[in-house]
Design an enzyme around this catalytic site. Structure first.
Site, short mmCIF file in Angstrom:
data_model
loop_
_atom_site.label_atom_id
_atom_site.label_comp_id
_atom_site.label_asym_id
_atom_site.label_seq_id
_atom_site.Cartn_x
_atom_site.Cartn_y
_atom_site.Cartn_z
CB CYS A 105 -0.98 -0.04 1.16
SG CYS A 105 -2.34 1.16 1.01
CG HIS A 160 -4.07 -3.70 2.49
ND1 HIS A 160 -3.16 -3.24 3.41
CD2 HIS A 160 -4.71 -2.61 1.99
CE1 HIS A 160 -3.25 -1.91 3.50
NE2 HIS A 160 -4.16 -1.52 2.64
CD GLU A 208 -2.20 -6.51 4.92
OE1 GLU A 208 -2.57 -5.35 5.20
OE2 GLU A 208 -1.51 -6.77 3.92
#
Length: 202
Positions: A80, A184, A186
């Site tokens: 990001c 993202h 994750e």
């Protein structure tokens, strides 16, 4: 040793949780420049405004050692804002200098009649070229985004994957040992975990 840089970004814990899920055991959270010594890989998660994030990186004296590590060939993954800071300039809340590792600017989405900004939610990657981080992924891969600004690289050859959100923008860039993803991983379930796992295997 995997160095995960901590400059106060809100997604640090979720990134560390995902890395532990992938059995990344030799991992150090880095807050000071000397802690980057000996790093074999570096991840820079990011949430927040470009200028404020760069200011915090300078405050913690992490900019110079990070640039030295990248120049030495240490694999790097920016997430990001961690991707955005690779570029020359960010335009969020005024112009702010980035790391200048990749040529280009970070600019705001235009006003749309049919969609909201920030770009928030799932979107499909369009692969532009091969990358070690895409190993094992098929053509239809959706990843999770939260951002109002996007990277506009001066060199289109750095773009690994793009995404369409009113405009087509760089969602994944690479130059040599340096990788950046606007989304993202994750939060991107199997696709995101595969990308992180591929980075750990480099």
């Amino acid at each position: 040793m995997l160095a995960v840089i901590d400059y106060g970004a809100g997604n640090l814990r979720s990134v560390i949780h995902a890395l532990k899920h992938l059995n990344a055991t030799e991992m150090q959270v880095v807050q000071r420049p000397e802690q980057l010594a000996g790093a074999e890989k570096i991840i820079l998660p990011g949430v927040g405004a470009f200028g404020a994030c760069m200011a915090q990186m300078h405050k913690q004296e992490l900019v110079a050692p990070l640039k030295e590590a990248l120049a030495a060939g240490i694999p790097y993954l920016g997430i990001c804002v961690g991707m955005q800071m690779l570029f020359d300039v960010g335009e969020e809340l005024g112009e702010h200098a980035g790391l200048g590792i990749l040529r280009g600017r970070v600019i705001r989405f235009p006003r749309f009649d049919d969609r909201k900004v920030p770009h928030m939610g799932w979107n499909q990657l369009k692969f532009r070229r091969e990358s070690a981080l895409l190993k094992g992924l098929g053509e239809e891969n959706y990843v999770y985004f939260v951002h109002s600004y996007y990277c506009a690289p001066a060199d289109s050859d750095t773009v690994v994957a793009s995404v369409d959100y009113g405009v087509e923008f760089a969602a994944f860039v690479q130059r040599g040992n340096i990788f950046g993803v606007q989304f993202h991983p994750e939060k991107s379930q199997k696709t995101g975990l595969r990308i992180l796992a591929n980075f750990l295997r480099i």
